[in-house]
Design a protein around this motif. Structure first.
Motif, PDB file in Angstrom:
ATOM      1  N   ALA A 105      34.576  45.048  38.299  1.00  0.00           N
ATOM      2  CA  ALA A 105      33.643  45.844  39.100  1.00  0.00           C
ATOM      3  C   ALA A 105      34.337  46.991  39.823  1.00  0.00           C
ATOM      4  CB  ALA A 105      32.930  44.950  40.113  1.00  0.00           C
ATOM      5  N   THR A 106      35.612  46.821  40.135  1.00  0.00           N
ATOM      6  CA  THR A 106      36.315  47.831  40.925  1.00  0.00           C
ATOM      7  C   THR A 106      37.260  48.716  40.121  1.00  0.00           C
ATOM      8  OG1 THR A 106      38.080  46.258  41.474  1.00  0.00           O
ATOM      9  CG2 THR A 106      36.227  46.424  43.010  1.00  0.00           C
ATOM     10  N   GLN A 107      37.502  48.405  38.864  1.00  0.00           N
ATOM     11  CA  GLN A 107      38.534  49.121  38.100  1.00  0.00           C
ATOM     12  C   GLN A 107      38.234  50.590  37.855  1.00  0.00           C
ATOM     13  OE1 GLN A 107      39.171  47.133  34.404  1.00  0.00           O
ATOM     14  NE2 GLN A 107      37.271  47.822  33.502  1.00  0.00           N
ATOM     15  N   SER A 108      36.982  50.977  37.861  1.00  0.00           N
ATOM     16  CA  SER A 108      36.652  52.375  37.590  1.00  0.00           C
ATOM     17  C   SER A 108      36.987  53.281  38.762  1.00  0.00           C
ATOM     18  CB  SER A 108      35.164  52.510  37.264  1.00  0.00           C
ATOM     19  OG  SER A 108      34.395  52.246  38.428  1.00  0.00           O
ATOM     20  N   GLY A 109      37.220  52.691  39.938  1.00  0.00           N
ATOM     21  CA  GLY A 109      37.522  53.482  41.120  1.00  0.00           C
ATOM     22  C   GLY A 109      36.280  53.971  41.842  1.00  0.00           C
ATOM     23  N   GLY A 110      35.118  53.731  41.270  1.00  0.00           N
ATOM     24  CA  GLY A 110      33.881  54.186  41.885  1.00  0.00           C
ATOM     25  C   GLY A 110      33.177  53.120  42.694  1.00  0.00           C
TER      26      GLY A 110
END
Length: 68
Positions: A26-31
């Protein structure tokens, strides 16, 4: 990468591995923006943990997690 890598041999319960990987995904995209409801939607993250993450990330106005 935590979201897809093997955590075998670390002594972490399989249910917690799934939670860590879901959070990492959920957090890997940085968004990812902190939201209590978004965190609670991840299987394995309860009210206290969502509050604690918000507290540590500076996203909540209170310095203490709420009681559950």
């Amino acid at each position: 990468m935590l979201a897809t890598g093997s955590l075998e041999g670390l002594g972490i319960l399989p249910s917690r591995v799934r939670t860590l990987q879901a959070f990492a995904e959920a957090t890997q995209s940085g968004g990812f923006t902190y939201s209590y409801d978004r965190l609670r939607a991840i299987s394995g993250i309860g009210p206290w943990t969502a509050e604690y993450i918000g507290m540590r990330a500076g996203a909540t106005p209170t310095p203490f997690p709420r009681e559950t």
